[in-house]
Design a protein around this motif. Sequence first.
Motif, PDB file in Angstrom:
ATOM      1  N   ASP A 309       0.857  -1.180   0.000  1.00  0.00           N
ATOM      2  CA  ASP A 309       0.000   0.000   0.000  1.00  0.00           C
ATOM      3  C   ASP A 309       0.893   1.231   0.000  1.00  0.00           C
ATOM      4  O   ASP A 309       1.579   1.516   0.986  1.00  0.00           O
ATOM      5  N   PRO A 320       4.986   3.010  -8.442  1.00  0.00           N
ATOM      6  CA  PRO A 320       3.901   2.020  -8.589  1.00  0.00           C
ATOM      7  C   PRO A 320       4.276   0.950  -9.614  1.00  0.00           C
ATOM      8  O   PRO A 320       4.935   1.230 -10.614  1.00  0.00           O
ATOM      9  N   MET A 334      -8.804  -5.435  -9.564  1.00  0.00           N
ATOM     10  CA  MET A 334      -8.231  -4.125  -9.889  1.00  0.00           C
ATOM     11  C   MET A 334      -8.675  -3.060  -8.880  1.00  0.00           C
ATOM     12  O   MET A 334      -7.934  -2.108  -8.616  1.00  0.00           O
ATOM     13  N   ASP A 335      -9.880  -3.222  -8.305  1.00  0.00           N
ATOM     14  CA  ASP A 335     -10.295  -2.312  -7.235  1.00  0.00           C
ATOM     15  C   ASP A 335      -9.305  -2.367  -6.075  1.00  0.00           C
ATOM     16  O   ASP A 335      -8.895  -1.335  -5.535  1.00  0.00           O
ATOM     17  N   ARG A 338      -5.949  -0.741  -7.045  1.00  0.00           N
ATOM     18  CA  ARG A 338      -6.034   0.721  -7.046  1.00  0.00           C
ATOM     19  C   ARG A 338      -6.097   1.273  -5.618  1.00  0.00           C
ATOM     20  O   ARG A 338      -5.510   2.322  -5.329  1.00  0.00           O
ATOM     21  N   ARG A 340      -4.563   0.314  -3.193  1.00  0.00           N
ATOM     22  CA  ARG A 340      -3.207   0.296  -2.642  1.00  0.00           C
ATOM     23  C   ARG A 340      -2.279   1.271  -3.370  1.00  0.00           C
ATOM     24  O   ARG A 340      -1.071   1.247  -3.160  1.00  0.00           O
ATOM     25  N   HIS A 342      -1.823   1.606  -6.766  1.00  0.00           N
ATOM     26  CA  HIS A 342      -1.292   1.164  -8.052  1.00  0.00           C
ATOM     27  C   HIS A 342      -2.401   1.195  -9.102  1.00  0.00           C
ATOM     28  O   HIS A 342      -3.587   1.280  -8.788  1.00  0.00           O
ATOM     29  N   ARG A 343      -2.007   1.099 -10.349  1.00  0.00           N
ATOM     30  CA  ARG A 343      -2.962   0.981 -11.446  1.00  0.00           C
ATOM     31  C   ARG A 343      -2.739  -0.349 -12.148  1.00  0.00           C
ATOM     32  O   ARG A 343      -1.620  -0.834 -12.255  1.00  0.00           O
ATOM     33  N   LYS A 360     -15.959   1.854 -13.494  1.00  0.00           N
ATOM     34  CA  LYS A 360     -15.288   2.148 -12.224  1.00  0.00           C
ATOM     35  C   LYS A 360     -13.964   2.878 -12.436  1.00  0.00           C
ATOM     36  O   LYS A 360     -13.231   3.134 -11.470  1.00  0.00           O
ATOM     37  N   HIS A 362     -11.394   1.817 -14.558  1.00  0.00           N
ATOM     38  CA  HIS A 362     -10.255   0.964 -14.893  1.00  0.00           C
ATOM     39  C   HIS A 362     -10.007   0.942 -16.407  1.00  0.00           C
ATOM     40  O   HIS A 362     -10.945   1.086 -17.203  1.00  0.00           O
ATOM     41  N   SER A 363      -8.748   0.748 -16.777  1.00  0.00           N
ATOM     42  CA  SER A 363      -8.375   0.581 -18.190  1.00  0.00           C
ATOM     43  C   SER A 363      -8.543  -0.883 -18.557  1.00  0.00           C
ATOM     44  O   SER A 363      -7.848  -1.752 -17.999  1.00  0.00           O
TER      45      SER A 363
END
Length: 463
Positions: A309, A320, A334-335, A338, A340, A342-343, A360, A362-363
């Motif tokens: 995190d 990241p 991915m939630d 993110r 934490r 990061h992407r 939401k 996200h890519s």
Amino acid sequence: MMNALAKQSTVLDLIDEYDRKAAGVEDAIKAYDDACTAIEMAGTIMGTYVNPVLRGKAYVHAREMQKNLLSSGWKAIYSRLNIDMIASARDKKLFERTLADPPPLTFENAKATFGPYLENPRSHILRGLAETFAALDPAYKSHSKVKIGVKGLPKRVILSSFGDYSGTYGRDKLRDIVNALASYRGQPLMEHVEFNAISVAHRRGDDAILDGRVYVAPERYGKADEYQTLDRGLTIRLFGNGNAHVFFAPETLKDINRALAEFYGEVLPDAEEEGAKPRTGTAVSKDLQFYWSPQDVIDRALEFAGIIDLKEWRNNSPEPSRILEPSCGDGRIMDGIRARGHRAFGIEYHAGRAAEARAKGHSVLKANFLDCPAKPEYDLVVMNPPFYGRHYVKHIRHALQFLKPGGTLVSILPATAHYDHGELKGEWRDLPVGSFAEAGTNVPTGLLKIRTPSPSTQRATSW
């Protein structure tokens, strides 16, 4: 005239009793103190002291009495609802620890705590049996081995530290085995009398056969005690090293097989890849082709992958990581990534779920992951590939090609991947029994971590 049968108390009755007594603690202590004073005065003339009449008088503190009353109330409701016959051994231990500092006793709290056991008792009984046996032997973690008619389940298990002088670990494990089967069969739980019967058999150098027979202890003080077992379908053989071997009778082995098969259920094919037809079933997800990742599983996977995190780093915060999630579904993993700091980049075939993930923020690329050309540009891959058969193998092998040298892949997998198939090598961690229950399957699962060689390792190999 026979006494009328006492009315059986309801949960509300027990809570009302608790409330009355909790409100009357101070009065009860005062009544006790007054009674003690009256006894002392009854043993003296005009209160003239000689020796105390009450020896070892207990001093009662209101706080301790309130605490004991609260724990007693919770335990009374637990017993009234027969939770002992439903809850797993693990849940029973958790409840006992909770009694040390229990929450307020209200109907709402009691309903939240015990309601799930009463709404679907069989699922808890089956989960308890699965937890017990999965901890005994890896074969019990394989949903393919427990299908009815498939051989491969062990006919015995070994319990360490069972001897009289080596602790209680083995005996506690035996109690868990017996009680898990007893709950499934509707038998009474194991009591101390059966342990006494086992001890009598072992002192004689015999196997303890739990099939309803009577064991007679040697006479002491002119009396021989008798201990009768129930028919458990078990034989316990004790060895000199303190280990006990527990053998299952054929019918007991069938019961274990049936219970695990019912609990684990089936894993259906991935519809997009296999063209599976939706069909009903209590052990599979309502969305038949998609087992989403529960939050606890996500947290364990990200911790295993070493995804820190970034908010916890004040100075010299690391960059990241570049993270890929193949078959990302609606973006739940991915939630967590993110959250934490990061992407992640996701790939998802299902248009609806890809749209949910994009909504939401996200890519996400809408595509079949296996058709995507691999580029080794990611530090980490975290994935939950299809559970059916061995399809996960091609997903993981393709995902490894997206990692930079020295990168890490963590995948959620059915336990058969590790215990039966063994096609992929890496570090394995079991997930708790029923980790995907809320997603619609009880198939045993785990986490696999694979690291790609670092540049220095590759150079050393080439030399």
